[in-house]
Scaffold this motif. Structure first.
Motif, PDB file in Angstrom:
ATOM      1  N   ARG A 203      41.198  36.696  45.666  1.00 16.23           N
ATOM      2  CA  ARG A 203      40.937  38.156  44.972  1.00 16.23           C
ATOM      3  C   ARG A 203      41.553  38.967  45.985  1.00 16.23           C
ATOM      4  O   ARG A 203      42.356  40.189  45.308  1.00 16.23           O
ATOM      5  CB  ARG A 203      39.626  38.251  45.305  1.00 16.23           C
ATOM      6  N   ILE A 204      41.617  38.872  47.094  1.00 16.98           N
ATOM      7  CA  ILE A 204      42.679  39.725  48.055  1.00 16.98           C
ATOM      8  C   ILE A 204      44.031  39.712  47.614  1.00 16.98           C
ATOM      9  O   ILE A 204      44.692  40.996  47.543  1.00 16.98           O
ATOM     10  CB  ILE A 204      42.554  39.558  49.491  1.00 16.98           C
ATOM     11  N   SER A 205      44.801  38.535  47.392  1.00 14.68           N
ATOM     12  CA  SER A 205      45.873  38.490  47.079  1.00 14.68           C
ATOM     13  C   SER A 205      46.265  39.213  45.698  1.00 14.68           C
ATOM     14  O   SER A 205      47.226  39.854  45.658  1.00 14.68           O
ATOM     15  CB  SER A 205      46.414  36.795  46.743  1.00 14.68           C
ATOM     16  N   ASP A 206      45.381  39.231  44.871  1.00 12.53           N
ATOM     17  CA  ASP A 206      45.395  39.757  43.464  1.00 12.53           C
ATOM     18  C   ASP A 206      45.683  41.211  43.828  1.00 12.53           C
ATOM     19  O   ASP A 206      46.370  42.106  43.174  1.00 12.53           O
ATOM     20  CB  ASP A 206      44.245  39.599  42.502  1.00 12.53           C
ATOM     21  N   ILE A 207      44.840  41.855  44.654  1.00  8.96           N
ATOM     22  CA  ILE A 207      44.588  43.387  45.036  1.00  8.96           C
ATOM     23  C   ILE A 207      46.149  43.650  45.756  1.00  8.96           C
ATOM     24  O   ILE A 207      46.548  44.526  45.308  1.00  8.96           O
ATOM     25  CB  ILE A 207      43.448  43.560  45.824  1.00  8.96           C
ATOM     26  N   VAL A 208      46.675  43.025  46.581  1.00 13.32           N
ATOM     27  CA  VAL A 208      47.658  43.275  47.153  1.00 13.32           C
ATOM     28  C   VAL A 208      48.905  43.090  45.997  1.00 13.32           C
ATOM     29  O   VAL A 208      49.804  44.251  46.169  1.00 13.32           O
ATOM     30  CB  VAL A 208      48.050  42.256  48.590  1.00 13.32           C
ATOM     31  N   TYR A 209      48.977  41.953  45.300  1.00 10.29           N
ATOM     32  CA  TYR A 209      49.983  41.988  44.296  1.00 10.29           C
ATOM     33  C   TYR A 209      50.008  43.170  43.542  1.00 10.29           C
ATOM     34  O   TYR A 209      51.176  44.025  43.212  1.00 10.29           O
ATOM     35  CB  TYR A 209      49.799  40.788  43.542  1.00 10.29           C
ATOM     36  N   GLU A 210      48.776  43.731  43.129  1.00  9.16           N
ATOM     37  CA  GLU A 210      48.731  44.810  42.028  1.00  9.16           C
ATOM     38  C   GLU A 210      49.039  46.006  42.760  1.00  9.16           C
ATOM     39  O   GLU A 210      49.984  46.685  42.017  1.00  9.16           O
ATOM     40  CB  GLU A 210      47.280  44.801  41.511  1.00  9.16           C
ATOM     41  N   LYS A 211      48.692  46.236  44.070  1.00  4.32           N
ATOM     42  CA  LYS A 211      48.983  47.692  44.651  1.00  4.32           C
ATOM     43  C   LYS A 211      50.479  47.572  44.923  1.00  4.32           C
ATOM     44  O   LYS A 211      51.137  48.675  44.830  1.00  4.32           O
ATOM     45  CB  LYS A 211      48.196  47.548  46.085  1.00  4.32           C
ATOM     46  N   LEU A 212      51.148  46.583  45.150  1.00  5.64           N
ATOM     47  CA  LEU A 212      52.405  46.735  45.515  1.00  5.64           C
ATOM     48  C   LEU A 212      53.580  46.348  44.350  1.00  5.64           C
ATOM     49  O   LEU A 212      54.544  46.922  44.489  1.00  5.64           O
ATOM     50  CB  LEU A 212      52.953  45.487  46.469  1.00  5.64           C
ATOM     51  N   THR A 213      53.112  45.983  43.217  1.00  4.36           N
ATOM     52  CA  THR A 213      53.878  45.590  42.117  1.00  4.36           C
ATOM     53  C   THR A 213      53.645  46.529  40.906  1.00  4.36           C
ATOM     54  O   THR A 213      54.373  46.912  39.892  1.00  4.36           O
ATOM     55  CB  THR A 213      53.817  44.235  41.693  1.00  4.36           C
ATOM     56  N   GLY A 214      52.386  47.347  40.792  1.00  2.58           N
ATOM     57  CA  GLY A 214      51.651  47.711  39.505  1.00  2.58           C
ATOM     58  C   GLY A 214      51.620  46.905  38.575  1.00  2.58           C
ATOM     59  O   GLY A 214      50.860  47.160  37.289  1.00  2.58           O
ATOM     60  N   GLU A 215      51.294  45.481  38.941  1.00  2.00           N
ATOM     61  CA  GLU A 215      51.066  44.510  37.825  1.00  2.00           C
ATOM     62  C   GLU A 215      49.806  43.747  38.041  1.00  2.00           C
ATOM     63  O   GLU A 215      49.454  43.437  39.615  1.00  2.00           O
ATOM     64  CB  GLU A 215      52.162  43.443  37.600  1.00  2.00           C
ATOM     65  N   ARG A 216      48.844  43.241  37.380  1.00  2.00           N
ATOM     66  CA  ARG A 216      47.753  42.589  37.747  1.00  2.00           C
ATOM     67  C   ARG A 216      48.094  40.983  38.221  1.00  2.00           C
ATOM     68  O   ARG A 216      48.757  40.566  37.675  1.00  2.00           O
ATOM     69  CB  ARG A 216      47.004  42.232  36.328  1.00  2.00           C
TER      70      ARG A 216
ATOM     71  N   VAL B  24      30.548  37.197  51.288  1.00  2.00           N
ATOM     72  CA  VAL B  24      30.861  35.833  50.485  1.00  2.00           C
ATOM     73  C   VAL B  24      30.003  34.899  51.214  1.00  2.00           C
ATOM     74  O   VAL B  24      30.192  34.748  52.712  1.00  2.00           O
ATOM     75  CB  VAL B  24      31.972  35.742  50.180  1.00  2.00           C
ATOM     76  N   THR B  25      29.681  33.782  50.767  1.00  2.00           N
ATOM     77  CA  THR B  25      29.303  32.344  51.169  1.00  2.00           C
ATOM     78  C   THR B  25      30.680  31.706  51.551  1.00  2.00           C
ATOM     79  O   THR B  25      31.783  32.105  51.336  1.00  2.00           O
ATOM     80  CB  THR B  25      28.653  31.693  49.984  1.00  2.00           C
ATOM     81  N   ALA B  26      30.470  30.601  52.661  1.00  2.00           N
ATOM     82  CA  ALA B  26      31.472  29.728  53.008  1.00  2.00           C
ATOM     83  C   ALA B  26      32.195  29.329  51.898  1.00  2.00           C
ATOM     84  O   ALA B  26      33.422  29.353  51.918  1.00  2.00           O
ATOM     85  CB  ALA B  26      30.922  28.930  53.984  1.00  2.00           C
ATOM     86  N   LYS B  27      31.565  29.050  50.759  1.00  2.66           N
ATOM     87  CA  LYS B  27      32.215  28.205  49.398  1.00  2.66           C
ATOM     88  C   LYS B  27      33.271  29.131  48.730  1.00  2.66           C
ATOM     89  O   LYS B  27      33.746  28.842  48.192  1.00  2.66           O
ATOM     90  CB  LYS B  27      31.337  27.699  48.680  1.00  2.66           C
ATOM     91  N   GLN B  28      32.696  30.474  49.201  1.00  3.16           N
ATOM     92  CA  GLN B  28      33.566  31.591  48.315  1.00  3.16           C
ATOM     93  C   GLN B  28      34.781  32.132  48.993  1.00  3.16           C
ATOM     94  O   GLN B  28      35.340  32.772  48.251  1.00  3.16           O
ATOM     95  CB  GLN B  28      32.665  32.875  47.974  1.00  3.16           C
ATOM     96  N   LEU B  29      34.902  31.728  50.425  1.00  2.00           N
ATOM     97  CA  LEU B  29      35.835  32.132  51.231  1.00  2.00           C
ATOM     98  C   LEU B  29      37.370  32.213  50.396  1.00  2.00           C
ATOM     99  O   LEU B  29      38.280  33.125  50.372  1.00  2.00           O
ATOM    100  CB  LEU B  29      35.932  31.765  52.479  1.00  2.00           C
ATOM    101  N   ARG B  30      37.682  31.115  50.267  1.00  3.29           N
ATOM    102  CA  ARG B  30      38.813  30.708  49.490  1.00  3.29           C
ATOM    103  C   ARG B  30      39.051  31.651  48.037  1.00  3.29           C
ATOM    104  O   ARG B  30      40.113  32.138  48.071  1.00  3.29           O
ATOM    105  CB  ARG B  30      39.075  29.307  49.138  1.00  3.29           C
TER     106      ARG B  30
END
Length: 431
Positions: A147-160, A136-142
């Motif tokens: 996006r990583i938070s969304d993945i972690v949340y979904e994997k641990l809760t089963g919800e998007r 990703v670009t520097a502007k896209q890092l945040r």
């Protein structure tokens, strides 16, 4: 209840980047969620964003996780093979996120992360629940951190997850010649952008289901009118401008029609407007004031606030039959309701002993559960996964925004650096 009479609006369209003016101040619920650890990402140099901090803050705000503080971490591994599982298990940590960032040249970064299950790792099993690599670009890092938070949340809760989303809100700075501004930002207040500004109030911004368009009320023609604007092309069109009140637009789940408040026949009533043909369908015709429409999750009915029973309460009208019924009975009054994305509950403003607070009611016969403790909370808007609610409140004498998790455990204020902030609207999931 939203004001039914508004001043004339003069518009100057704007589209520009701005620094975030909303700072999140946590006020409760930090220690009530599932224990996780977001280890600082290793890098070969300084980074414009602290990815681990963004991810940790996201998960904490959901109310479902309690990230371990950095000074409490026994180690800071960069990959799963470096984790000492018994050490993390002794701390009660359920999952660990590790990663590293490398320069990819030309202002780009290669981000690698892994989500690791501590119990599986301790038992010698395959501990990696998910792993990704992205450039990703520097502007896209945040945004990629969200996006990583969304993945972690979904994997641990089963919800998007709903961290890679946006909010609309209105700011008021009376020191400016055009004090009213409609703003667009990430859900946490970053990457703020001004969409329009006005000499007079801006009210009732709302999102289309696909996240491409917004609707709002304007008085620029010297009579109130509801406009639709495309966020990408900036093109806009007038949806309805009839004599009297034209207010409180709410998009149907299929994006084809809008529920609105019109008073062209006298009392304010609830109508739907077909966006393609502009054809009206009157849903209510009571002598009381009916306002604040919002659609049910299935699109078959519209919730609204009405004083037909003496005090404001939430009612529901069937779009096909126009049959209306009362929904809320507890509290002095209830208003400004919207259905949760799963259609199982309402989030609303409930007046209890003179204070207006955000509350939730189960639509299957449950009671009213008050989520906030302030005295003047209003305009709740629910995240597209139903996990969080953003609303307007008064904090330290100034109107601003606040967050509360759907279970009421996590609470935070988002005060503005200057002026007032009001009328938040959470976006749908964005691609």
């Amino acid at each position: 209840m939203k004001k039914l009479l508004m001043a004339l609006v003069g518009w100057l369209w704007f589209s520009q980047s701005a620094m975030a003016e909303l700072d999140i101040l946590v006020t409760g619920g930090m220690d009530s969620g599932r224990p996780v650890a977001i280890v600082p990402f290793k890098s070969d140099g300084s980074l414009p964003e602290d990815l681990a901090n963004v991810i940790s803050s996201d998960l904490m705000r959901s109310g479902k996780f309690t990230p371990l503080s950095r000074n409490s971490m026994p180690e800071q591994p960069a990959q799963s093979g470096q984790i000492n599982y018994p050490t993390w298990s002794a701390l009660g940590t359920e999952a660990v996120v590790v990663g590293h960032v490398e320069s990819a040249g030309a202002g780009q970064y290669r981000v690698t992360f892994e989500l690791v299950d501590v119990a599986r790792g301790k038992d010698g099993g395959n501990a990696v629940l998910d792993s990704r690599v992205a450039t990703v670009t520097a502007k896209q890092l945040r945004k990629y951190a969200h996006r990583i938070s969304d993945i972690v949340y979904e994997k641990l809760t089963g919800e998007r997850g709903a961290f890679l989303t946006s909010i609309l809100y209105v700011t008021v700075d009376r020191s400016q010649a055009m004090p009213y501004r409609l703003m667009l930002a990430d859900y946490d207040g970053y990457n703020e952008r001004m969409l329009l500004r006005s000499r007079e109030p801006i009210m009732s911004p709302t999102w289309s289901p696909d996240g491409r368009r917004i609707a709002y009320v304007s008085f620029e023609k010297r009579t109130p009118a509801i406009f639709i604007q495309d966020l990408y092309s900036q093109a806009r069109s007038m949806l309805v401008a009839l004599p009297g009140i034209n207010g409180a637009p709410s998009w149907s789940p299929d994006g084809r029609s809008m529920a609105v408040v019109l008073s062209k026949d006298g009392q304010p009533d609830i109508y739907t407007v077909d966006i393609g043909s502009r054809r009206l369908n009157r849903l209510t015709s009571d002598q009381a004031i009916d306002t604040e429409p919002s659609w049910s999750a299935d699109g078959r009915s519209v919730f609204f606030t009405s004083e037909r029973g003496g005090r404001p309460q939430i009612y529901k009208v069937d779009v096909a039959s126009h049959s209306a019924s009362r929904v809320t009975w507890e509290g002095d009054s209830n208003l400004g309701a919207s259905a949760t994305p799963d259609g199982k509950a309402l989030v609303m403003v409930s007046r209890v002993q003179g204070s207006y607070r955000i509350a939730r009611q189960d639509l299957n016969g449950g009671g009213v559960y008050v989520l906030t403790s302030s005295s003047l909370d209003e305009s709740p808007s629910v995240a597209p996964n139903g996990s969080m609610i953003i609303y307007s409140t008064v904090y330290q004498g100034r109107q601003g925004l606040a967050l509360v998790s759907a279970d009421g455990r996590f609470k935070a204020n988002l005060p503005s650096a200057k002026g007032e902030v009001r009328s938040p609207a959470w976006s749908p999931f964005l691609n």
